[in-house]
Motif scaffolding. Sequence first.
Motif, PDB file in Angstrom:
ATOM      1  N   GLY A  14       0.802  -1.213   0.000  1.00 18.31           N
ATOM      2  CA  GLY A  14       0.000   0.000   0.000  1.00 18.31           C
ATOM      3  C   GLY A  14       0.839   1.271   0.000  1.00 18.31           C
ATOM      4  N   SER A  15       2.115   1.167   0.404  1.00 19.60           N
ATOM      5  CA  SER A  15       2.973   2.352   0.369  1.00 19.60           C
ATOM      6  C   SER A  15       3.254   2.772  -1.067  1.00 19.60           C
ATOM      7  CB  SER A  15       4.270   2.127   1.143  1.00 19.60           C
ATOM      8  OG  SER A  15       5.105   1.211   0.481  1.00 19.60           O
ATOM      9  N   VAL A  16       3.274   1.802  -1.969  1.00 19.50           N
ATOM     10  CA  VAL A  16       3.450   2.121  -3.386  1.00 19.50           C
ATOM     11  C   VAL A  16       2.234   2.919  -3.871  1.00 19.50           C
ATOM     12  CG1 VAL A  16       3.683   1.167  -5.707  1.00 19.50           C
ATOM     13  CG2 VAL A  16       4.906   0.110  -3.795  1.00 19.50           C
ATOM     14  N   VAL A  17       1.049   2.449  -3.516  1.00 17.55           N
ATOM     15  CA  VAL A  17      -0.181   3.143  -3.897  1.00 17.55           C
ATOM     16  C   VAL A  17      -0.190   4.553  -3.295  1.00 17.55           C
ATOM     17  CG1 VAL A  17      -2.700   3.109  -3.760  1.00 17.55           C
ATOM     18  CG2 VAL A  17      -1.443   0.967  -4.106  1.00 17.55           C
ATOM     19  N   SER A  31      -0.583  15.163   4.714  1.00 19.16           N
ATOM     20  CA  SER A  31       0.688  14.494   4.992  1.00 19.16           C
ATOM     21  C   SER A  31       0.624  13.094   4.398  1.00 19.16           C
ATOM     22  CB  SER A  31       0.951  14.405   6.501  1.00 19.16           C
ATOM     23  OG  SER A  31      -0.014  13.577   7.118  1.00 19.16           O
ATOM     24  N   VAL A  32       1.786  12.468   4.287  1.00 18.62           N
ATOM     25  CA  VAL A  32       1.846  11.083   3.818  1.00 18.62           C
ATOM     26  C   VAL A  32       2.778  10.300   4.747  1.00 18.62           C
ATOM     27  CG1 VAL A  32       3.697  11.554   2.133  1.00 18.62           C
ATOM     28  CG2 VAL A  32       2.268   9.538   1.858  1.00 18.62           C
ATOM     29  N   THR A  33       2.336   9.103   5.120  1.00 19.86           N
ATOM     30  CA  THR A  33       3.142   8.204   5.939  1.00 19.86           C
ATOM     31  C   THR A  33       3.312   6.896   5.170  1.00 19.86           C
ATOM     32  OG1 THR A  33       2.279   9.167   7.977  1.00 19.86           O
ATOM     33  CG2 THR A  33       3.313   6.996   8.154  1.00 19.86           C
ATOM     34  N   LEU A  34       4.563   6.497   4.982  1.00 16.43           N
ATOM     35  CA  LEU A  34       4.883   5.267   4.266  1.00 16.43           C
ATOM     36  C   LEU A  34       5.506   4.290   5.253  1.00 16.43           C
ATOM     37  CD1 LEU A  34       6.525   6.938   1.135  1.00 16.43           C
ATOM     38  CD2 LEU A  34       4.132   6.269   1.448  1.00 16.43           C
ATOM     39  N   VAL A  35       4.920   3.110   5.370  1.00 16.27           N
ATOM     40  CA  VAL A  35       5.388   2.112   6.326  1.00 16.27           C
ATOM     41  C   VAL A  35       5.837   0.859   5.568  1.00 16.27           C
ATOM     42  CG1 VAL A  35       4.776   0.687   8.319  1.00 16.27           C
ATOM     43  CG2 VAL A  35       3.725   2.948   8.037  1.00 16.27           C
ATOM     44  N   ALA A  36       7.098   0.503   5.730  1.00 13.89           N
ATOM     45  CA  ALA A  36       7.634  -0.758   5.205  1.00 13.89           C
ATOM     46  C   ALA A  36       7.386  -0.948   3.717  1.00 13.89           C
ATOM     47  CB  ALA A  36       7.076  -1.943   5.995  1.00 13.89           C
ATOM     48  N   GLY A  37       7.718   0.064   2.942  1.00 13.51           N
ATOM     49  CA  GLY A  37       7.563  -0.048   1.496  1.00 13.51           C
ATOM     50  C   GLY A  37       8.865   0.259   0.799  1.00 13.51           C
ATOM     51  N   GLY A  38       9.186  -0.499  -0.214  1.00 10.55           N
ATOM     52  CA  GLY A  38      10.432  -0.297  -0.936  1.00 10.55           C
ATOM     53  C   GLY A  38      10.414   0.928  -1.828  1.00 10.55           C
ATOM     54  N   PRO A  39      11.595   1.390  -2.222  1.00  7.02           N
ATOM     55  CA  PRO A  39      11.703   2.597  -3.019  1.00  7.02           C
ATOM     56  C   PRO A  39      11.438   2.399  -4.505  1.00  7.02           C
ATOM     57  CG  PRO A  39      13.863   1.745  -2.547  1.00  7.02           C
ATOM     58  CD  PRO A  39      12.888   0.875  -1.808  1.00  7.02           C
ATOM     59  N   SER A  40      11.538   1.175  -4.976  1.00  5.34           N
ATOM     60  CA  SER A  40      11.355   0.934  -6.406  1.00  5.34           C
ATOM     61  C   SER A  40      11.015  -0.534  -6.632  1.00  5.34           C
ATOM     62  CB  SER A  40      12.642   1.288  -7.162  1.00  5.34           C
ATOM     63  OG  SER A  40      13.700   0.467  -6.700  1.00  5.34           O
ATOM     64  N   ALA A  41      10.761  -0.862  -7.879  1.00  2.32           N
ATOM     65  CA  ALA A  41      10.442  -2.250  -8.226  1.00  2.32           C
ATOM     66  C   ALA A  41      11.620  -3.158  -7.854  1.00  2.32           C
ATOM     67  CB  ALA A  41      10.151  -2.352  -9.716  1.00  2.32           C
ATOM     68  N   ILE A  42      11.294  -4.361  -7.416  1.00  2.86           N
ATOM     69  CA  ILE A  42      12.315  -5.340  -7.044  1.00  2.86           C
ATOM     70  C   ILE A  42      12.035  -6.604  -7.858  1.00  2.86           C
ATOM     71  CG2 ILE A  42      13.366  -6.666  -5.169  1.00  2.86           C
ATOM     72  CD1 ILE A  42      12.223  -4.491  -3.251  1.00  2.86           C
ATOM     73  N   PRO A  43      12.706  -6.761  -9.010  1.00  7.78           N
ATOM     74  CA  PRO A  43      12.400  -7.872  -9.911  1.00  7.78           C
ATOM     75  C   PRO A  43      12.424  -9.253  -9.262  1.00  7.78           C
ATOM     76  CG  PRO A  43      13.812  -6.291 -11.001  1.00  7.78           C
ATOM     77  CD  PRO A  43      13.720  -5.867  -9.557  1.00  7.78           C
ATOM     78  N   SER A  44      13.261  -9.450  -8.259  1.00  4.72           N
ATOM     79  CA  SER A  44      13.361 -10.768  -7.628  1.00  4.72           C
ATOM     80  C   SER A  44      12.077 -11.175  -6.905  1.00  4.72           C
ATOM     81  CB  SER A  44      14.541 -10.812  -6.664  1.00  4.72           C
ATOM     82  OG  SER A  44      14.343  -9.875  -5.613  1.00  4.72           O
ATOM     83  N   LEU A  45      11.166 -10.233  -6.669  1.00  5.95           N
ATOM     84  CA  LEU A  45       9.920 -10.558  -5.983  1.00  5.95           C
ATOM     85  C   LEU A  45       8.906 -11.258  -6.891  1.00  5.95           C
ATOM     86  CD1 LEU A  45       9.299  -7.324  -3.879  1.00  5.95           C
ATOM     87  CD2 LEU A  45      10.328  -9.484  -3.136  1.00  5.95           C
ATOM     88  N   PHE A 106       6.409  -2.589 -10.919  1.00  3.93           N
ATOM     89  CA  PHE A 106       5.701  -1.315 -11.015  1.00  3.93           C
ATOM     90  C   PHE A 106       6.618  -0.244 -11.586  1.00  3.93           C
ATOM     91  CE2 PHE A 106       7.581   0.858  -7.424  1.00  3.93           C
ATOM     92  CZ  PHE A 106       7.831  -0.124  -6.499  1.00  3.93           C
ATOM     93  N   PRO A 107       6.021   0.713 -12.288  1.00  2.00           N
ATOM     94  CA  PRO A 107       6.828   1.751 -12.938  1.00  2.00           C
ATOM     95  C   PRO A 107       7.435   2.712 -11.919  1.00  2.00           C
ATOM     96  CG  PRO A 107       4.505   2.249 -13.165  1.00  2.00           C
ATOM     97  CD  PRO A 107       4.593   0.886 -12.513  1.00  2.00           C
ATOM     98  N   ALA A 108       8.372   3.500 -12.389  1.00  2.00           N
ATOM     99  CA  ALA A 108       8.993   4.499 -11.523  1.00  2.00           C
ATOM    100  C   ALA A 108       7.916   5.439 -10.992  1.00  2.00           C
ATOM    101  CB  ALA A 108      10.044   5.279 -12.296  1.00  2.00           C
ATOM    102  N   ILE A 109       8.039   5.789  -9.743  1.00  2.00           N
ATOM    103  CA  ILE A 109       7.065   6.663  -9.101  1.00  2.00           C
ATOM    104  C   ILE A 109       7.690   8.049  -8.979  1.00  2.00           C
ATOM    105  CG2 ILE A 109       5.752   7.084  -6.991  1.00  2.00           C
ATOM    106  CD1 ILE A 109       5.864   4.036  -6.540  1.00  2.00           C
ATOM    107  N   PRO A 110       6.969   9.087  -9.400  1.00  3.03           N
ATOM    108  CA  PRO A 110       7.524  10.438  -9.260  1.00  3.03           C
ATOM    109  C   PRO A 110       7.824  10.752  -7.798  1.00  3.03           C
ATOM    110  CG  PRO A 110       5.506  10.457 -10.577  1.00  3.03           C
ATOM    111  CD  PRO A 110       5.643   9.084  -9.989  1.00  3.03           C
ATOM    112  N   ALA A 111       8.772  11.633  -7.594  1.00  5.14           N
ATOM    113  CA  ALA A 111       9.135  12.034  -6.231  1.00  5.14           C
ATOM    114  C   ALA A 111       7.969  12.761  -5.563  1.00  5.14           C
ATOM    115  CB  ALA A 111      10.358  12.942  -6.260  1.00  5.14           C
ATOM    116  N   LEU A 112       7.904  12.624  -4.252  1.00  9.52           N
ATOM    117  CA  LEU A 112       6.905  13.362  -3.479  1.00  9.52           C
ATOM    118  C   LEU A 112       7.247  14.852  -3.502  1.00  9.52           C
ATOM    119  CD1 LEU A 112       6.639  11.105  -0.305  1.00  9.52           C
ATOM    120  CD2 LEU A 112       5.009  11.243  -2.186  1.00  9.52           C
TER     121      LEU A 112
END
Length: 144
Positions: A14-17, A31-45, A106-112
């Motif tokens: 949900g942090s990606v969303v 405000s936005v709170t991101l909990v336990a979410g990676g910064p980018s796509a992780i192909p190994s997943l 998932f595609p690159a996410i623009p910066a906050l």
Amino acid sequence: MGIRKARLLGASMGSVVARIAASTDPTRWTSVTLVAGGPSAIPSLADRGAPALAAGMRAIEAETLKRWFSEADIKSDHECVRYAREKLLAMRPADWAACWRAMASFPAIPALNEELPSICIGGGLDASATPALMHDLKRVACVR
């Protein structure tokens, strides 16, 4: 409901969303709170859902709970562990696998927007979203 602005929280997938929502329309959020979410796509997943597809959700129960809880928590069978186990086992294997494929690509996410107050939280035992990674995410997420 007439709500013009809200606080936005995203945990894990949900942090990606939440990052997409916050970067797409920062004026909707206080405000936005991101909990336990990676910064980018992780192909190994991408393959993480395969065991559930092959043998059902019980096949990934132990491994998944070890990612979410300490050994002591699992052994204690605390109500939080029981709740997580119940929700995990209720998932459809195809949905579980689809989520992991999405996380892998998932595609690159623009910066906050740096004006949007943000908090990024990671757990010391979480190998995929450590406090250092979440600190880097906050730093990277707020750079224009």
